[in-house]
Design an enzyme around this catalytic site. Sequence first.
Site, mmCIF file in Angstrom:
data_model
loop_
_atom_site.group_PDB
_atom_site.id
_atom_site.type_symbol
_atom_site.label_atom_id
_atom_site.label_comp_id
_atom_site.label_asym_id
_atom_site.label_seq_id
_atom_site.Cartn_x
_atom_site.Cartn_y
_atom_site.Cartn_z
ATOM 1 N N LYS A 83 0.854 -1.193 0.000
ATOM 2 C CA LYS A 83 0.000 0.000 0.000
ATOM 3 C C LYS A 83 0.887 1.240 0.000
ATOM 4 O O LYS A 83 1.777 1.385 0.842
ATOM 5 C CB LYS A 83 -0.870 -0.039 1.257
ATOM 6 C CG LYS A 83 -2.184 0.650 1.120
ATOM 7 C CD LYS A 83 -3.023 0.308 2.334
ATOM 8 C CE LYS A 83 -4.299 1.069 2.379
ATOM 9 N NZ LYS A 83 -4.980 0.884 3.654
HETATM 10 C C1 E4P Z 1 -8.107 1.957 3.630
HETATM 11 O O1 E4P Z 1 -7.454 1.068 3.170
HETATM 12 C C2 E4P Z 1 -7.886 2.612 4.925
HETATM 13 O O2 E4P Z 1 -7.219 1.731 5.773
HETATM 14 C C3 E4P Z 1 -9.145 2.999 5.643
HETATM 15 O O3 E4P Z 1 -10.300 2.617 4.927
HETATM 16 C C4 E4P Z 1 -9.150 4.376 6.177
HETATM 17 O O4 E4P Z 1 -10.395 4.648 6.762
HETATM 18 P P1 E4P Z 1 -10.644 5.804 7.829
HETATM 19 O O5 E4P Z 1 -11.011 7.046 7.100
HETATM 20 O O6 E4P Z 1 -11.817 5.288 8.637
HETATM 21 O O7 E4P Z 1 -9.390 5.936 8.643
#
Ligand code: E4P
Length: 215
Positions: A83
Amino acid sequence: MKLYIDTANVAHIKEIAALGILSGVTTNPTLIAKEGRDFKTVIAEITELVDGPISGEVIALDAEGMVREGRDIAAIHPNLVVKIPMTPAGLQAVHVLSQENIKTNVTLVFSASQALFAAKAGATYVSPFIGRLDDAGQDGVQLVADIRMILDQYDLPTEIISASIRHPQHIAQSALAGAHIATIPYAVFQKAFKHPLTDQGIEAFLTDWKNVFGA
Ligand code: E4P
């Protein structure tokens, strides 16, 4: 649409995986830090629980550092996806890693142009953060629909992971908007399983049964 869980909590992953509805896992530095455990240990445990793509995020912000960390992450298990944040350095790293057949998930995507750039750089996945966009007064689900239209129009193989999901409606809305995947926090899974009419229906069936046949 495939369902992933957005967490680094192994107990939660195990619980949802047992239902047979889980195709993958996404983590991020915040979610790993929340568990207070070693990154590689947690990720290795997750690979034992889910046989599908598992995203682990790089910490470096420069392209070279991201590539180095990305190779390390990919070496943990064949299911690992690296990622990478949506920056010019991130795109450069995605370009290098994709040429090595390492899967990437470009994260923190907030516009269709960013998603297009990520797809052109060779990203396997793009993650639009729909909840954070809604929080900022924009339409997160519409962004998913826009990205899907662009990917289809130009035959780009990148898949959309609808991320930053805040409530059960976001799941169905993501599916309707054409997300290939939705990554869902544990708490949202819990809410989405439930409906008051389901609970009332179960109670009424049991009461009717007991009234005639006893306990
Ligand atoms: C995506 O891969 C992220 O880990 C995640 O969805 C972030 O979400 P949040 O806005 O609730 O932190």
